[in-house]
Structures are given as structure tokens and as C-alpha cells.
Design a protein around this motif. Sequence first.
Motif, PDB file in Angstrom:
ATOM      1  N   GLY A   5      -2.542 -14.869  -7.746  1.00  0.00           N
ATOM      2  CA  GLY A   5      -2.582 -16.109  -6.983  1.00  0.00           C
ATOM      3  C   GLY A   5      -2.497 -17.341  -7.870  1.00  0.00           C
ATOM      4  N   ILE A   6      -3.159 -17.278  -9.011  1.00  0.00           N
ATOM      5  CA  ILE A   6      -3.118 -18.410  -9.951  1.00  0.00           C
ATOM      6  C   ILE A   6      -1.708 -18.601 -10.492  1.00  0.00           C
ATOM      7  N   LYS A   7      -1.066 -17.509 -10.872  1.00  0.00           N
ATOM      8  CA  LYS A   7       0.308 -17.596 -11.386  1.00  0.00           C
ATOM      9  C   LYS A   7       1.255 -18.142 -10.329  1.00  0.00           C
ATOM     10  N   GLU A   8       1.054 -17.718  -9.108  1.00  0.00           N
ATOM     11  CA  GLU A   8       1.906 -18.182  -8.011  1.00  0.00           C
ATOM     12  C   GLU A   8       1.748 -19.686  -7.811  1.00  0.00           C
ATOM     13  N   ALA A   9       0.520 -20.175  -7.866  1.00  0.00           N
ATOM     14  CA  ALA A   9       0.262 -21.608  -7.698  1.00  0.00           C
ATOM     15  C   ALA A   9       0.924 -22.424  -8.803  1.00  0.00           C
ATOM     16  N   ILE A  10       0.888 -21.904 -10.021  1.00  0.00           N
ATOM     17  CA  ILE A  10       1.537 -22.586 -11.147  1.00  0.00           C
ATOM     18  C   ILE A  10       3.046 -22.669 -10.919  1.00  0.00           C
ATOM     19  N   GLN A  11       3.624 -21.575 -10.424  1.00  0.00           N
ATOM     20  CA  GLN A  11       5.069 -21.564 -10.154  1.00  0.00           C
ATOM     21  C   GLN A  11       5.430 -22.580  -9.076  1.00  0.00           C
ATOM     22  N   TRP A  12       4.596 -22.661  -8.032  1.00  0.00           N
ATOM     23  CA  TRP A  12       4.866 -23.647  -6.969  1.00  0.00           C
ATOM     24  C   TRP A  12       4.897 -25.061  -7.545  1.00  0.00           C
ATOM     25  N   LEU A  15       8.135 -25.670  -9.368  1.00  0.00           N
ATOM     26  CA  LEU A  15       9.270 -25.856  -8.461  1.00  0.00           C
ATOM     27  C   LEU A  15       9.264 -27.264  -7.866  1.00  0.00           C
ATOM     28  N   ILE A  16       8.089 -27.778  -7.525  1.00  0.00           N
ATOM     29  CA  ILE A  16       7.984 -29.150  -7.005  1.00  0.00           C
ATOM     30  C   ILE A  16       8.474 -30.149  -8.037  1.00  0.00           C
ATOM     31  N   ASP A  17       8.105 -29.924  -9.294  1.00  0.00           N
ATOM     32  CA  ASP A  17       8.546 -30.819 -10.360  1.00  0.00           C
ATOM     33  C   ASP A  17      10.066 -30.855 -10.450  1.00  0.00           C
ATOM     34  N   VAL A  18      10.697 -29.706 -10.383  1.00  0.00           N
ATOM     35  CA  VAL A  18      12.163 -29.663 -10.479  1.00  0.00           C
ATOM     36  C   VAL A  18      12.802 -30.399  -9.301  1.00  0.00           C
ATOM     37  N   LEU A  19      12.249 -30.208  -8.131  1.00  0.00           N
ATOM     38  CA  LEU A  19      12.827 -30.832  -6.940  1.00  0.00           C
ATOM     39  C   LEU A  19      12.688 -32.360  -6.964  1.00  0.00           C
ATOM     40  N   LEU A  20      11.618 -32.875  -7.527  1.00  0.00           N
ATOM     41  CA  LEU A  20      11.331 -34.309  -7.414  1.00  0.00           C
ATOM     42  C   LEU A  20      11.483 -35.105  -8.707  1.00  0.00           C
ATOM     43  N   ASP A  21      11.584 -34.421  -9.839  1.00  0.00           N
ATOM     44  CA  ASP A  21      11.757 -35.098 -11.121  1.00  0.00           C
ATOM     45  C   ASP A  21      13.247 -35.182 -11.429  1.00  0.00           C
ATOM     46  N   ALA A  22      13.752 -36.392 -11.560  1.00  0.00           N
ATOM     47  CA  ALA A  22      15.185 -36.604 -11.781  1.00  0.00           C
ATOM     48  C   ALA A  22      15.682 -36.011 -13.087  1.00  0.00           C
ATOM     49  N   ASN A  23      14.782 -35.656 -13.985  1.00  0.00           N
ATOM     50  CA  ASN A  23      15.177 -35.119 -15.286  1.00  0.00           C
ATOM     51  C   ASN A  23      15.065 -33.596 -15.366  1.00  0.00           C
ATOM     52  N   GLN A  24      14.741 -32.961 -14.260  1.00  0.00           N
ATOM     53  CA  GLN A  24      14.663 -31.500 -14.250  1.00  0.00           C
ATOM     54  C   GLN A  24      15.709 -30.958 -13.279  1.00  0.00           C
ATOM     55  N   ASP A 340       7.598 -13.020   0.594  1.00  0.00           N
ATOM     56  CA  ASP A 340       8.494 -13.669  -0.367  1.00  0.00           C
ATOM     57  C   ASP A 340       9.927 -13.166  -0.331  1.00  0.00           C
ATOM     58  N   ILE A 341      10.256 -12.259   0.582  1.00  0.00           N
ATOM     59  CA  ILE A 341      11.634 -11.764   0.680  1.00  0.00           C
ATOM     60  C   ILE A 341      12.068 -11.726   2.134  1.00  0.00           C
ATOM     61  N   GLY A 342      13.358 -11.500   2.352  1.00  0.00           N
ATOM     62  CA  GLY A 342      13.884 -11.395   3.713  1.00  0.00           C
ATOM     63  C   GLY A 342      14.475 -12.675   4.253  1.00  0.00           C
ATOM     64  N   VAL A 343      14.162 -13.814   3.623  1.00  0.00           N
ATOM     65  CA  VAL A 343      14.743 -15.112   3.984  1.00  0.00           C
ATOM     66  C   VAL A 343      15.026 -15.879   2.703  1.00  0.00           C
ATOM     67  N   LEU A 344      15.928 -16.851   2.786  1.00  0.00           N
ATOM     68  CA  LEU A 344      16.227 -17.711   1.635  1.00  0.00           C
ATOM     69  C   LEU A 344      15.747 -19.130   1.960  1.00  0.00           C
ATOM     70  N   THR A 345      14.466 -19.359   1.741  1.00  0.00           N
ATOM     71  CA  THR A 345      13.867 -20.670   1.973  1.00  0.00           C
ATOM     72  C   THR A 345      13.099 -21.080   0.719  1.00  0.00           C
ATOM     73  N   PRO A 346      12.726 -22.362   0.604  1.00  0.00           N
ATOM     74  CA  PRO A 346      12.088 -22.857  -0.624  1.00  0.00           C
ATOM     75  C   PRO A 346      10.869 -22.029  -1.053  1.00  0.00           C
ATOM     76  N   GLY A 347      10.858 -21.634  -2.314  1.00  0.00           N
ATOM     77  CA  GLY A 347       9.749 -20.909  -2.896  1.00  0.00           C
ATOM     78  C   GLY A 347       9.818 -19.402  -2.743  1.00  0.00           C
ATOM     79  N   LYS A 348      10.783 -18.888  -1.959  1.00  0.00           N
ATOM     80  CA  LYS A 348      10.913 -17.440  -1.805  1.00  0.00           C
ATOM     81  C   LYS A 348      11.652 -16.849  -3.006  1.00  0.00           C
ATOM     82  N   ARG A 349      11.527 -15.556  -3.156  1.00  0.00           N
ATOM     83  CA  ARG A 349      12.198 -14.874  -4.255  1.00  0.00           C
ATOM     84  C   ARG A 349      13.709 -14.937  -4.075  1.00  0.00           C
TER      85      ARG A 349
END
Length: 605
Positions: A5-12, A15-24, A340-349
Motif C-alpha cells: 500500500g505504501i509503494k502504491e501511494a508513492i507511485q500515485w 504519476l500526479i507530478d508527471v501529469l501536472l508538472d510541465a517539466n515531467q 488495476d487491470i481490465g480497463v485503461l484509465t489513469p493509474g491502472k496497470r
Amino acid sequence: MDTKGIKEAIQWRKLIDVLLDANQFADTVLKGGQFINVITREIYQADVAIKGEYILMAGDCERLIGPSTKVENVAGRYICPGFIDSHMHFESAMLTVTEFSKLSIPTGTTTLVADPHEIGNVLGVHGMQEMVREAKTLPNNVYFTVPCLTPDAPGLETAGQDITSADMKELLNDPHVQGIGEIQGFSNVRPVFENAPELIDDLIASVSYAKSIGKTIEGNAPALFGEELAAHIISGGTHVSCHETTTKEEMVEKLRYGVSVFMREGSSQRNMAECIRAITEEGMDSRRAILVSDDMVPEDLMNSGHMDDIVRRTIAQGIDPVEAIQMVTINPATHFGFRDIGVLTPGKRADIAVISDLINMTVDQVYLSGKKAAQQNKLTTDIPSYTYPESVKCSVKRKPVKAQDLVLASQASSAKVRAIEVIPDQNLTGAREFELKIKDGIIQPCLQQDVLPLLVIERHGRSGRIGRIGKTFLHGFKLKRGAIAESVAHDTHNIIVTGTNYEDMVTAVNRVIAMNGGLALILDGKVVGDMALNIGGLMTDEMTGVEVSERITELHRLAQEELGCGIHVPFMHLSFLSLVTSPEWKITDMGLIDVDRFQVIPTVL
């Protein structure tokens, strides 16, 4: 919170940083494709951006393309989630998890939910744990639904190991174990209720424990309706599947009861076309309709494909392509509760199939956790072969047989006998009676009536020094010469053999014993073809998937041309003749079984 759960939270957060940071930026962008949205059943143009193992977003992804982003031009092609096979058996393909995956990944299958009750019947908890251990080395998703009972019909068959509710804690707490597999021990609902009610108690104990730790339960309800179907659903904790549905009427009732119907379309059992009529003719909702392979021979994987071929066949029955894709993506993911599978939406595998031809379901590229794993039906990632430990080998524990062990004897001048009737492309069987001649006190096969001896020889060393042998006759196998034997015989996997003469049958059985499990074709006392199965007498780690496919193809050719066998995939059809959870008559080491009456019945009347 656990480590996962901790690793998953770090990944989330990343991903937010990449989506909102213009330099990522994204690592990979699939650009210009037609996006198949399995949630809304739409197709529209959209890019798909990937960061690490995860989907960033689907839509206009231009901003997420940076100097190091790999851009894949998929214009004119379709992007959809990777396919899920929700019910299958590696043992039926005679392949290790690794070799099956090597053949299935290029076809778009990114997730396998396997039921290891075949190796469980032979080797128990240890055998299943070794299979799970192998799966953990692979890049695709492999989950297991384990049996809570072996054998399925205690007292009517002999397994290598017995599994009960006492084994559930050890099995179910592995994260790669999704839950309890097909509850075949309560498929014959009324006979079990009347003759072995203790099995129901043990089943409910297993189910209750599984549900208490968040695991799922799969059903097995062939030809069940009304009260019996309701009882089966409740025994599985009220949310079950069924992959043994063979008629439109069954499909309708099971969908109305909330059962997830696993429409089977394998190598020797093909039920989808009949099941799908509930949707095409009756207009029923397809959210609980799921496509599965169940049992496939490797040559079909090589020549026709896997879930891509099953989706293709479903489209040919009149189902919209996106709806058919839902049956191998979001529908199974919903059934199992995959987050985390079966759909292609934000944060899924980022398990993705890129399709170049939607109607013919031609898979062009496959991504596993964001990395390209296959292109144009070839793996682009290295998957090393896997070798099993010696502890799961040497599973045949009986001495060779002699002619007098196998014959069906009678002192009469002729005999009226019962015979199991093969039903092509089904594991259901018929029940027939025939008059046969007797020579020198031995009941003779009759090729004119297509009636052959059919025997099951206990191989696990659990029925005494001599070893128990069940005997009956077989109709409809269309064998003209020689004999066929194998150590694959669902579900307890004793040695099963049929032939046109007892001498060749003896040679066939002894060849299987000498190989420590496998397949054998015998003609005039000589080995025409064979293949050793060193893992539990069910699978091999001595050949690649391609090599096994080529060998099986050759054995099928030899069965047809040398032995005159007129039924396709004869080894698979033969193997299901001992499946005592499927009507009407079957054969085990105990003898001829009347499935509906839950008892051994005499072959000679």
C-alpha cells in the motif's frame, strides 16, 4: 498500511507530478490510435500515455511528450486493455506456466487465472505451490483459484493427495492465489446432498474462510436449474461463476441468478455459440458473460491463438466487437474484483493490446506493465525457461500390468454391456448398451459397433500392491487399430487407456508407466508415438511450448493416420471420460460411475 500500500501511494504521487508538472513527461505515448473504452462501449480517437508500469491518461497526450518519450504511432489501429483468460488449466496444455505464457502473450493475453486442481489431485498442496512459485517469475499476471477438495468424489475415485478445508489457510494466503477454484465436489448437487452431505459441510467451511480473507469462489454447475442451482450458488458464498454451461436455457437462468457465466471455448469443449444466444436472441445484458478457454492444446495456441481467437469467434456469432472485448477485459475484472487491470484509465496497470484488424482480432502489439512484450505475434521480451524440482517428478507409483489385469472376463457365450458414449466437443457423455461376443472367457471389442474396452489404472500407489483397475466399454471414439493411453485423466489423473485389442492396451499402459507419465500410441505391440510428461504425469519442462505443440500435432497425425482415430484431439477427449462431476457415465479406478446416482454400477449386465 502494508508495504504494498505504501509503494502504491508513492507511485500515485509520482504519476500526479508527471501529469501536472510541465517539466515531467511520459515514458511512452501510443499516439493517434482508436481507443476502445470498455467502460462506455465506445471507440474514439485518443492517445495513451504511460509512465513506468501505469497509465497516465487516455486522450490528448501531446503535452506529455518530452525529449525522452518513446512515441509509438498507432494510427489506424485500436488500443484496448490486455485480455484476461478467467478460467484455464496449464496442465491441459501440458505446458509449464512459462511456456504457456510465451505462446499466449503475443496473442494479447496479459492475465491468466488458472485452476491448478490437476496437479493438486496428483501432488497436493506442494504441487500447487510449486506452480505458484513459477508464476511469480513471469512478467504477465498469473493468478490461481485452488481446489478446496480433492478428489471431487471421495469413495468413487482415487487421487494422489487429498485436499480439504484444513489446507485452505496454507493455500489461500498467498497473494497470487485469487481464491477457491471450481467447486466440483458439489456439482452433482442432489446426489451429494443425499449420499455425501459431509462434503457440503467441508465445502462451506472452506468458502467461509476464503470470504473472510477477501478471496473469491468459482462454481461448477453443469445442467443445474431451480433449487439445485440455487443451492450450488449459496454453497459458493452467493457469488460464483460457471464454466460448464452448455445450453441457451442454462445461460438464461444463470444470468438471471447473477452467476458469472464463463462461456467456454477450448480445444475439445466449445459452448460459446450456444451460450451467446441468450444475448443475441433474448437481448440479455452481457455484463456477466465472460469468455474462457478452460482446456487448450498447444497446437491450437500456436495455430489459432488464445483469447484473440475466442473473441474472433464470438464476433462471428453476431456480437459487437467492443462488447466481445468487454467479455475478456472489464467483465472478468469486475467478477474477480481486480482493481488495476481490465480497463485503461489513469493509474491502472499498462497492460495493453494494440489491434490492427478489429473484426479478425489481429493483435499487433502487446504491452505488459508499460513495456512492449510482443509485436506481430513475436515476443520482444526475454522469458527464460523454468525447471521444476525433482519433488514434483516421479509421480507414477505402480508396477507394469499384464494382459490378465486388463481383460473384461465372462463365462457366458455373449455379454450385454454398458458403454460410455463420447460426445464430441463436450465433457458430457452418453450412456449406451451393447451386445458383445466372448472368446476364451474374454469379452471382445467390436469395431463394427465402435465399442472398445476403456480402463482406468490407479497410479498413485494408494490402492494396494496390485493397484485398482476400473473397467468398462467406450462408444464413439472411432479408433480402428491399436491403443491409446495417457496419465492425464480428469481429475484424479490415473492412467486411462482404450484400444482395439487388449495386447496393445497392455503395451500402451506399460509405456506410460515406463515414462513416469505421458502419452502413448501403440500399434501391433510397437510404440508408434509418445511423449513423456515428467511433472506429475501432466506437464513437461523438458521441451519448449513450440516443441510440445509440434509433438502433439505429430501425435494427433499418427492417431488419425496410423490408428485410424476419427475423433479430433483424441487425448483430450479421452482424458475427460473419467470426470465424475460431469454427467452422464464416467470411468474411474473404482469402475463405471453413474454420475447422477453417485455410485459405481456394473459394466456387464
